[in-house]
Design an enzyme around this catalytic site. Structure first.
Site, PDB file in Angstrom:
ATOM      1  N   CYS A   1      -1.305  -7.931 -10.691  1.00 44.34           N
ATOM      2  CA  CYS A   1      -1.783  -8.579  -8.902  1.00 44.34           C
ATOM      3  C   CYS A   1      -3.053  -7.376  -8.353  1.00 44.34           C
ATOM      4  O   CYS A   1      -2.293  -6.634  -7.578  1.00 44.34           O
ATOM      5  CB  CYS A   1      -1.389  -9.379  -8.393  1.00 44.34           C
TER       6      CYS A   1
ATOM      7  N   ASP B   1      -6.102 -10.014 -12.160  1.00 47.35           N
ATOM      8  CA  ASP B   1      -6.418 -10.842 -10.784  1.00 47.35           C
ATOM      9  C   ASP B   1      -6.570 -12.401 -10.637  1.00 47.35           C
ATOM     10  O   ASP B   1      -7.938 -12.397 -11.148  1.00 47.35           O
ATOM     11  CB  ASP B   1      -7.306 -10.032  -9.891  1.00 47.35           C
TER      12      ASP B   1
ATOM     13  N   CYS C   1       3.861  -6.042   0.690  1.00 51.48           N
ATOM     14  CA  CYS C   1       3.656  -5.373   1.937  1.00 51.48           C
ATOM     15  C   CYS C   1       4.262  -6.069   3.190  1.00 51.48           C
ATOM     16  O   CYS C   1       4.030  -6.826   4.625  1.00 51.48           O
ATOM     17  CB  CYS C   1       2.410  -4.981   2.157  1.00 51.48           C
TER      18      CYS C   1
END
Length: 762
Positions: free
Chosen positions: A174, A205, A311
């Site tokens: 990704c 992606d 994240c």
């Protein structure tokens, strides 16, 4: 309903316009950095050490420091670091604005060789000081030329933990927007004397438009070892390669699995997350994250490393995915202890217990507590394993969670997995494929010519790493493989195998083809003699982007990437690959060669060129980069003599550092040039030219009115002319003030790039 939706969209567009038109800092003034559900959730989870929750929340509300990374693979990195320290950081340390002493940028303690720095300077502050404005312009210009990357600190961690070596085959699942991909490319090229490392990066992606952002990032690094593809990461196809004369499955030595996530670790820079955050975000993403991770380990070679990262701080997206992956692997995967890999980095160990909360605030500690009405939203893999022994054997404490208040960063989670054996569901697949249809009389679906490119040879169970665990992931039937022998094989009696994939459907822009040249292609005749290419020049690695008509640009890829491209053109959508090495120009033919050198590929190509090389001194290089078509006599005697012996046409201008003179740049510089009738010029893109000038001690900056670039050494103001499109942007050096386009008072003839069918080379 329709009217309400349209009205809502209108209001959203209006608010976005207001934000775009507002001044710096006004965009998010109406967003209050409070979310009670977020605070309640993370207090209950116990992820933050006792007594630190207040500091954690305070840090989340503070703006994120800006972070830069110097590209490590170029030998120019040391020169850039020296330039930053001596010309900017030293002066900034002594700077005061409005009576307040400015804090100079600081190196990230855990990043090797001081190659990454962070600063708290705001744009408002930068505008108040000419010195800071010059520093900012330096960063922007060096970023555009690929020598500096602006990247969040925690985002730099996963590539470092992969421990890349130059021979590694790497999959970035990704990859957009591409900052981590750039790091991977740099690591492959750690030795600049090797133009074609054995390894490569395949950057993928799912979003077609974001793939072009990825291409832009990768292109700055001018590598022949990067390929950008466009697929859903959870079912990215297995690729095949030629190995010792037979077809083989491509397994990667390294896989970067930086999955889509709820992003609550990015609240410091993505302010919208404060009002949008709910617990349902992670519940919706968990299944996708697990499927992507499963697909990643399937394509990983035994002995290889995969880094899983998000994240997000949420255990549902972090430890829960890792625990489910380890459980499914039945010992084939192992969490590696990476605590010693980045000394200086502060992190919290992974947790072994966590709870799940619904959007309405209801908590669940175990799958057995979940009512059947919620079984579609909440899955068993979201909970910690019940068996204490199994849980202990997973070593989830080896996961790493970075908290914002520990080192003034964003929030992040990372885990390093090592593959010890083939995945268990792959071991169960027998040797089938072609023989299956033959034994049962075959079927049109199984043996049609259209399916032939997708058929794999008979292989060992280890090689048949396709599909998910039993075709199911997360308890739901999910086809994760883009495997080969298709639907008919699954329907045949007494034949088992992974579920077939659907035919590849392509979305987005239709890319021009990638056409490799043959060794006897006529285009090489003049190129070979004009540039005196060495016998080991890999002609088969040269490609163009058109089947018909004149070849406008020639690109090069590494031998290994060519192997991948040739064997998988039907099973993957390639967005971009290759570095441009030659471009056709109309003037060239009369001088002996229709193709001039391209600056992007000069470091790849130059080791094979044995003529048309002019060795230049530091002063020569300054002249070539600052003057419009200087006469040959402007060069020093040695370079002048070399240039006079050459005919007109494309040349290489090569600066070799003198280790006995440390005041000169200690990095090699190679420029594309053009030898005219009585003059010579460098063909270098604007930002790259500014970069080389800075390396030579010539400071380049923009005047306060922004009317143009000035150079402190007294070189006259430039008048820059932008190229007509991105493809041809760097075909010529930027025009100087008063410069003639196709010939000048010095009698220099410049190449004119021939028009024709436009090729996608961005």
């Amino acid at each position: 309903m329709g009217k309400r939706s349209r009205q809502r969209q209108k209001n959203q567009n209006a608010s976005r316009d207001d934000r775009d038109n507002a001044g710096w800092g006004a965009g998010y003034a109406d967003i209050i950095k409070e979310n009670k559900l977020f605070e309640h959730y993370y207090k209950e989870q116990g992820l933050i050490p006792e007594g630190e929750f207040h500091h954690f929340m305070e840090a989340m509300r503070e703006p994120l420091p800006a972070t830069i990374r110097i590209t490590g693979y170029k030998s120019h990195a040391k020169e850039i670091l020296h330039c930053l320290k001596e010309k900017y950081f030293k002066d900034i340390q002594e700077l005061e604005i409005d009576g307040q002493k400015i804090e100079a940028p600081q190196p990230l303690s855990w990043y090797p060789d001081e190659q990454a720095w962070h600063t708290n300077m705001s744009r408002k502050l930068i505008r108040k000081s000419p010195l800071l404005e010059k520093f900012h312009q330096f960063l922007v210009s060096e970023t555009e030329s690929g020598n500096i990357s602006r990247q969040e600190a925690v985002s730099m961690i996963p590539p470092l933990l992969l421990k890349i070596e130059s021979h590694h085959k790497i999959l970035d699942m990704c990859a957009a927007p591409g900052s981590k991909t750039a790091q991977l490319i740099e690591m492959l090229h750690s030795d600049m004397d090797v133009p074609f490392p054995e390894g490569f990066v395949i950057a993928n992606d799912v979003d077609n438009k974001r793939c072009y952002l990825l291409v832009h990032q990768a292109k700055r690094l001018n590598s022949p070892c990067i390929m950008v593809v466009n697929h859903d990461a959870s079912c990215i196809p297995m690729l095949q390669i030629d190995s010792d004369g037979k077809k083989d499955i491509l397994f990667y030595d390294r896989v970067l699995c930086d999955v889509p996530c709820s992003g609550d670790g990015t609240m410091r820079k993505n302010i919208d997350v404060w009002k949008k955050w709910t617990t349902s975000n992670s519940l919706h993403l968990h299944g996708l994250q697990l499927r992507i991770a499963v697909r990643g380990v399937e394509q990983l070679a035994v002995g290889g490393r995969m880094v899983y990262s998000t994240c997000s701080l949420n255990p549902i997206e972090d430890e829960a995915v890792i625990a489910a992956l380890l459980e499914k692997s039945e010992g084939a995967l192992e969490l590696e202890d990476a605590s010693a890999d980045l000394p200086g980095l502060k992190w919290m160990p992974g947790v072994i217990s966590w709870k799940l909360m619904t959007k309405d605030g209801k908590w669940f500690s175990d799958w057995s507590e979940v009512p059947s009405s919620r079984h579609t939203q909440i899955r068993p893999t979201m909970f910690p394993p019940k068996d204490p022994e199994k849980l202990a054997s997973m070593h989830l404490e080896r996961c790493m969670r970075i908290l914002p208040h520990h080192q003034n960063t964003g929030g992040f989670f990372v885990a390093v997995l090592v593959k010890k054996a083939p995945m268990p569901w792959n071991k169960r697949y027998p040797k089938l494929r072609k023989s299956a249809s033959a034994q049962t009389g075959g079927s049109p679906a199984a043996s049609s010519p259209a399916d032939t490119p997708h058929l794999l040879p008979e292989a060992s169970p280890e090689e048949m790493e396709e599909g998910g665990p039993g075709g199911k992931v997360d308890g739901e039937a999910k086809t994760t493989g883009a495997s080969s022998a298709q639907e008919a094989a699954g329907k045949l009696d007494a034949v088992c195998g992974p579920p077939p994939s659907k035919k590849l459907r392509l979305f987005g822009y239709k890319e021009d083809p990638f056409v490799f040249l043959t060794a006897d292609d006529p285009v090489f005749n003049t190129i070979q003699s004009f540039y005196d290419l060495s016998p080991d020049f890999p002609k088969l690695n040269v490609l163009t982007r058109t089947h018909e008509g004149k070849k406008r640009h020639l690109y090069m890829v590494s031998k290994e990437l060519r192997n991948v491209l040739v064997n998988n053109s039907e099973r993957m959508k390639v967005i971009n690959t290759g570095v441009k090495v030659w471009s056709r120009n109309s003037d060239g033919e009369e001088f002996g060669c229709a193709f001039r050198l391209a600056q992007e590929g000069i470091y790849t190509l130059q080791p094979y060129i044995r003529s048309r090389i002019v060795r230049v001194s530091m002063e020569d290089t300054k002249v070539l980069l600052t003057q419009e078509n200087p006469f040959l006599s402007k060069l020093e005697d040695d370079a002048h003599a070399q240039a006079k012996q050459m005919g007109m046409g494309s040349i290489v201008l090569k600066y070799i550092p003198n280790p006995n003179n440390p005041s000169e740049p200690q990095c090699p510089i190679q420029l594309c040039g053009w030898r005219g009738k009585t003059s010579i010029r460098a063909f270098v893109p604007r930002n790259e030219r500014f970069h080389y000038l800075r390396m030579l001690g010539v400071e380049v900056f923009r005047d306060k009115q922004g009317l143009g670039q000035k150079r402190r050494d007294g070189v006259k103001e430039e008048k820059e002319e932008e190229a007509k499109d991105d493809v041809e942007k760097d075909a010529e050096a930027p025009l100087e003030k008063g410069e003639l386009k196709h010939g000048d008072k010095n009698g220099s003839l410049e190449p004119k790039t021939e028009s024709g069918n436009k090729e996608s080379s961005t």
